[in-house]
Write a protein that holds these residues in place. Structure first.
Motif, PDB file in Angstrom:
ATOM      1  N   HIS A  59       0.862  -1.176   0.000  1.00 13.15           N
ATOM      2  CA  HIS A  59       0.000   0.000   0.000  1.00 13.15           C
ATOM      3  C   HIS A  59       0.899   1.226   0.000  1.00 13.15           C
ATOM      4  CE1 HIS A  59      -4.002  -1.462   0.496  1.00 13.15           C
ATOM      5  NE2 HIS A  59      -3.753  -2.112   1.619  1.00 13.15           N
ATOM      6  N   VAL A  60       0.467   2.318  -0.628  1.00 10.76           N
ATOM      7  CA  VAL A  60       1.237   3.558  -0.561  1.00 10.76           C
ATOM      8  C   VAL A  60       0.306   4.738  -0.306  1.00 10.76           C
ATOM      9  CG1 VAL A  60       3.286   3.080  -1.932  1.00 10.76           C
ATOM     10  CG2 VAL A  60       1.164   3.651  -3.084  1.00 10.76           C
ATOM     11  N   ALA A  61       0.867   5.759   0.310  1.00 10.20           N
ATOM     12  CA  ALA A  61       0.156   7.038   0.445  1.00 10.20           C
ATOM     13  C   ALA A  61       1.203   8.124   0.328  1.00 10.20           C
ATOM     14  CB  ALA A  61      -0.547   7.110   1.795  1.00 10.20           C
ATOM     15  N   GLU A  91      -0.515  -1.391   5.690  1.00  5.99           N
ATOM     16  CA  GLU A  91      -1.767  -0.821   6.145  1.00  5.99           C
ATOM     17  C   GLU A  91      -1.925   0.578   5.556  1.00  5.99           C
ATOM     18  OE1 GLU A  91      -3.550   0.089  10.345  1.00  5.99           O
ATOM     19  OE2 GLU A  91      -1.945  -1.399  10.513  1.00  5.99           O
ATOM     20  N   VAL A  92      -3.165   1.019   5.339  1.00  4.88           N
ATOM     21  CA  VAL A  92      -3.373   2.382   4.835  1.00  4.88           C
ATOM     22  C   VAL A  92      -3.155   3.377   5.967  1.00  4.88           C
ATOM     23  CG1 VAL A  92      -5.015   3.962   3.758  1.00  4.88           C
ATOM     24  CG2 VAL A  92      -5.066   1.531   3.187  1.00  4.88           C
ATOM     25  N   CYS A  93      -2.333   4.381   5.726  1.00  3.10           N
ATOM     26  CA  CYS A  93      -2.036   5.398   6.737  1.00  3.10           C
ATOM     27  C   CYS A  93      -2.391   6.762   6.172  1.00  3.10           C
ATOM     28  CB  CYS A  93      -0.543   5.435   7.041  1.00  3.10           C
ATOM     29  SG  CYS A  93       0.023   4.082   8.030  1.00  3.10           S
ATOM     30  N   GLY A  94      -2.407   7.765   7.040  1.00  3.96           N
ATOM     31  CA  GLY A  94      -2.464   9.137   6.569  1.00  3.96           C
ATOM     32  C   GLY A  94      -1.202   9.399   5.775  1.00  3.96           C
ATOM     33  N   SER A  95      -1.248  10.411   4.912  1.00  2.00           N
ATOM     34  CA  SER A  95      -0.101  10.576   4.021  1.00  2.00           C
ATOM     35  C   SER A  95       1.026  11.405   4.634  1.00  2.00           C
ATOM     36  CB  SER A  95      -0.573  11.196   2.707  1.00  2.00           C
ATOM     37  OG  SER A  95      -1.322  12.348   2.976  1.00  2.00           O
TER      38      SER A  95
END
Ligand code: SF4
Ligand code: SF4
Lengths: 629, 215
Positions: free
Chosen positions: B32-34, B57-61
């Motif tokens: 996953h990337v942000a 995991e999806v995180c804030g960017s």
């Protein structure tokens, strides 16, 4: 394109692709950071899928165009930034009474921080004000999914829907799962005559109760989404502390509390307006302290405070209003950790404070660093024009004792305020430069003895956006102003979108060119001329002549934007001819020239060859570098 | 697993492109990337940063302070400005080519002293620190504008990224217009060659627990 694929997308690109998947037929917008890429993406695919896409001259026009399309049953989207919604607010406020057929999604991007805006306003508040539902995504994937929901909701409820994003969602990139895009269907019903499309006091009084009733229905529907929709969710923790979030703050809150799994109850709301009261009330059961985490306005906080007041709930609400969280600026994990800790101090629960990660290097040890304010690009045509007016104004002051005031406007050229040019005395909002200059000119008769000349700078795209009406008003009221149109043949600040002066539409088709000088003439401006921005002498002459004209005068300075067209090549300084007078540095502020104190100036690789420094150098020491080979 | 990269530079240096390249390569490698990028007014010759967050995991960017695993500084002062983001044991790769603002404020910018500070302070506190004139390297290979490509290639060559250089090149090939591809390939290869292979340069492989399952 496969039925569903994963790719890396900017939030704005995700919204555009979702609109296309939802079958959008008509798209209109005005560029504004951080919203522009939505329209750009749709426009770049428009011909292929049979979508009509356009850049309108301003946000009001863009919204009204999309409204017209929706009246005839089309699926339409309109895009703008938060200050653009102010421009479009006149039609918006009436539209909520009238409603739409088809579907109409209004994409508005907010800019907490602010990174490139005049204001830090909150579009959720606008939705509340106008009674228009607002969806608030927290990731590019949610932005994608919520766009689909927005089209559905708009159609079912016959209301426009605002999709509100913030910079970190609009301009953040992430892996997004997207669906299939099909050729646009030709299934628009067409406009059907009906009294409902003509707003009249009588219709307004009939529609208003229905509009209020719709808010209640929507609020209930959004409460239902907590059971069956991933945008809204409630999770229960083992303490009596709750956290309420919307938008990107959800991710900050999750990360800030990562080391305390299962401690806090979480209320995540993506459908922010109308506020899902029933679900919120349910959430508040057993909560003694509620921490509300949201950027910009305390919108959710106020909703919860009202709810708690109306139901006499014994809950302390922590947020901006009790000083736990900053009232302005952008949030991040560190801001959120501090805010939660402040709130925890005031609670009875024994939850230990959250901790920050400490950096490898103590920030206090880092030496002082140079300030690096944004400036006009190396070789930007605006620098030549500003410098020319500076010279002309200097002469006017010394020869005739006339002071000059420079009113700026919104665009790259706002950066003319930077040293050493220092040529922006006022800047308020799109198109205001001309009207403010006019206003200042009318005070002339009241300021005895002080003579002043008013100059307004405006860019080409801004001229079409809201400059023309200001010109008409200035001429009609005989304002003594000089209008300098900085025409670099593009909308540079927001990413080089075309406009009516260029002869190309959003999708790249040829279009009629609206000539700015002709418009000025036909508006009755007394003296109108054009000048080429690559000649400093020509610019100074034009500036001097127009400032000496009494009554409204205008010059269209034509040049290029260095970001899209190449210059002659790189310039160099001849160290034998250079007298170290440093005029090239002290007068222009071109970022390509620098020198260590009192040394020989050096021109760096970023020089784009505008020739301005060579025209300014009194010793003829600067010349185009000869290319070897 | 999570791997946070902060890229810092000056508007016009290609910070945004560098972050796009890294993010796309990371996604191709199965993560996953942000990202959070600076676009718009702040870009014009001002300080620019890009946050690239890679993980399961999806995180804030936005990267929290003190948690970045790698800082790529395209300019020495911009690298120093963002040091507060680096975690203990993180890595730093810095371009020694300084960009001196033409209108300087009260602080005089002396790049050599700043690079000295970075060397003195970071070398011990980083898992690895690489410092070189990547603008010169890129210019010698054909265009100074590809310093961003040189730096991410060097990061890959030094084993500082959670995916191999093949993923990076794969993306470069897709994202860079054909007419610029050859020169970028040259810059890419030379940057990787420029990383000394002996143990001396303080470059150790980062620990990449948990990455294997995804790659
Ligand atoms: S020619 Fe001179 S003023 Fe123009 S970009 Fe180059 S260094 Fe700057
Ligand atoms: S203006 Fe000409 S003579 Fe003066 S410092 Fe610059 S290059 Fe040298």
């Amino acid at each position: 394109m496969p039925l569903s694929s994963k790719r890396i997308l900017m939030g704005n690109e995700a919204i555009a692709l979702a609109a296309m998947q939802a079958g959008v037929q008509i798209a209109s917008g005005y560029p504004g950071t951080p919203s522009s890429e939505v329209m750009e993406t749709i426009a770049s695919h428009a011909k292929k899928y049979g979508i009509y896409a356009e850049w309108a001259t301003n946000e009001k026009v863009a919204l009204e165009t999309a409204v017209g399309a929706a009246y005839s049953g089309a699926r339409a989207i309109v895009t703008m930034k938060q200050v653009g919604l102010n421009v479009a607010s006149d039609p918006l406020m009436s539209l909520s009474y009238i409603g739409v057929k088809g579907s109409l999604v209004i994409l508005v991007s907010d800019d907490p921080g602010p990174h490139s805006s005049q204001t830090e306003q909150d579009t959720r508040a606008f939705g509340h004000f106008a009674n228009i539902p607002v969806l608030d995504p927290s990731t590019p994937q949610e932005a994608y999914d919520m766009t689909l929901l927005a089209f559905r909701l708009s159609h079912e409820m016959e209301t426009p829907v605002i999709l509100r994003t913030t910079t970190r969602v609009s301009h953040g990139c992430a892996d997004v799962i997207t669906g299939d895009i099909a050729q646009v269907a030709r299934d628009i019903e067409g406009f059907v005559r009906d009294k409902r499309w003509t707003i009249f006091p009588k219709l307004t009084s009939q529609r208003h109760p229905l509009l209020e009733e719709l808010q209640v229905r929507l609020s209930d529907r959004f409460s239902g989404y907590f059971r069956d929709n991933s945008f809204n969710s409630i999770s229960r923790g083992n303490s009596s502390i709750g956290i309420a979030v919307s938008g990107v703050s959800y991710l900050y809150a999750k990360e800030a509390t990562r080391d305390y799994p299962g401690t806090f109850s979480l209320f995540k709301v993506g459908t922010v307006y109308p506020f899902p009261e029933k679900a919120a009330l349910e959430f508040l059961e057993g909560i003694t302290d509620l921490i509300v985490i949201e950027e910009l306005d305390p919108y959710l906080e106020e909703q919860f405070l009202q709810l708690a007041g109306r139901h006499h709930l014994n809950v302390r609400v922590h947020g901006k209003k009790d000083g736990c969280f900053p009232v302005s600026g952008e949030y991040d994990v560190d801001v959120v950790i501090d805010g939660i800790n402040r709130a925890l101090e005031g609670s009875d629960e024994d939850v230990p404070a959250l901790s920050h990660s400490s950096p490898a290097i103590n920030p206090a040890d880092v030496p002082h660093l140079p300030v690096r304010a944004p400036t006009l690009c190396a070789g930007c045509m605006h620098r030549t024009v500003f410098y020319a007016f500076k010279k002309a104004a200097g002469r006017l002051r010394s020869k005739q004792g006339v002071d000059s005031v420079f009113s700026g406007d919104i665009g790259c050229y706002t950066l003319g305020n930077a040293q050493p040019l220092n040529m922006v005395d006022t800047c308020l909002c799109m198109g205001a430069g001309i009207s403010i200059a006019a206003g200042l000119s009318h005070t002339q008769e009241y300021t005895s003895g002080k003579r002043a000349k008013q100059v307004a700078f405006i860019g080409d795209s801004t001229f079409f956006h809201s400059g023309i009406a200001a010109v008409v008003s200035a001429v009609y009221n005989n304002a003594d102003i000089t209008i300098a149109v900085l025409d670099n043949r593009t909308t540079a600040m927001t990413g080089h979108q075309p406009h009516p002066g260029i002869g190309m539409t959003a999708v790249g088709s040829p279009a009629k060119i609206i000539d700015i000088a002709d418009v000025l003439r036909s508006c009755g401006v007394g003296m109108v001329r054009t000048a080429e921005a690559d000649s400093l002498d020509e610019c100074v002459a034009a500036a001097t002549e127009s400032m000496q004209f009494e009554g409204p005068s205008a010059i269209v300075f034509r040049g290029r934007c260095v970001a899209i067209s190449k210059g002659a090549g790189q310039y160099v300084i001849d160290k034998d001819k250079c007298t170290r007078c440093r005029l090239c540095i002290s007068q222009l502020g071109c970022p390509a020239i620098f020198s260590v104190s009192s040394g020989l100036p050096v021109i760096q690789d970023t020089c784009s060859g505008c020739d301005l420094c060579a025209q300014v150098c009194p010793s003829g020491a600067i010349a185009l570098k000869e290319v070897s080979q | 697993m999570k791997f946070d990269i902060l890229i810092a530079g000056v508007g016009g240096q290609g910070v945004v492109l560098a972050s796009r390249l890294l993010a796309t390569a990371a996604m191709d490698a199965g993560f996953h990337v942000a990202t959070a990028e600076t676009i718009g007014m702040a870009q014009r010759e001002g300080s620019v940063t890009s946050h690239v967050r890679i993980g399961n995991e999806v995180c804030g960017s936005l990267i929290p302070q003190g948690t970045a695993d790698l800082i790529i500084g395209l300019e020495p002062a911009e690298a120093a400005r963002n040091l507060r983001y680096m975690r203990k044991g993180g890595s730093l790769i810095v371009n020694e080519h300084a960009i001196v603002p033409s209108t300087q404020g009260p602080v005089k910018y002396e790049p050599d002293r700043l690079i000295g500070f970075l060397r003195d302070n970071c070398q011990d506190k980083c898992q690895s620190m690489i410092s070189a004139d990547f603008t010169r390297l890129a210019k010698d290979a054909g265009t100074y504008k590809a310093a961003n490509v040189a730096m991410i290639a060097a990061a890959a060559g030094a084993g500082l990224l959670p995916f191999s250089e093949e993923y990076l090149w794969g993306v470069l090939e897709k994202l860079i217009p054909e007419k610029h591809r050859d020169v970028n390939r040259r810059v890419f290869d030379r940057a990787i060659e420029s990383i000394p292979k002996d143990e001396d340069i303080r470059t150790k492989k980062p620990s990449m627990e948990g990455c294997e399952t995804n790659v």
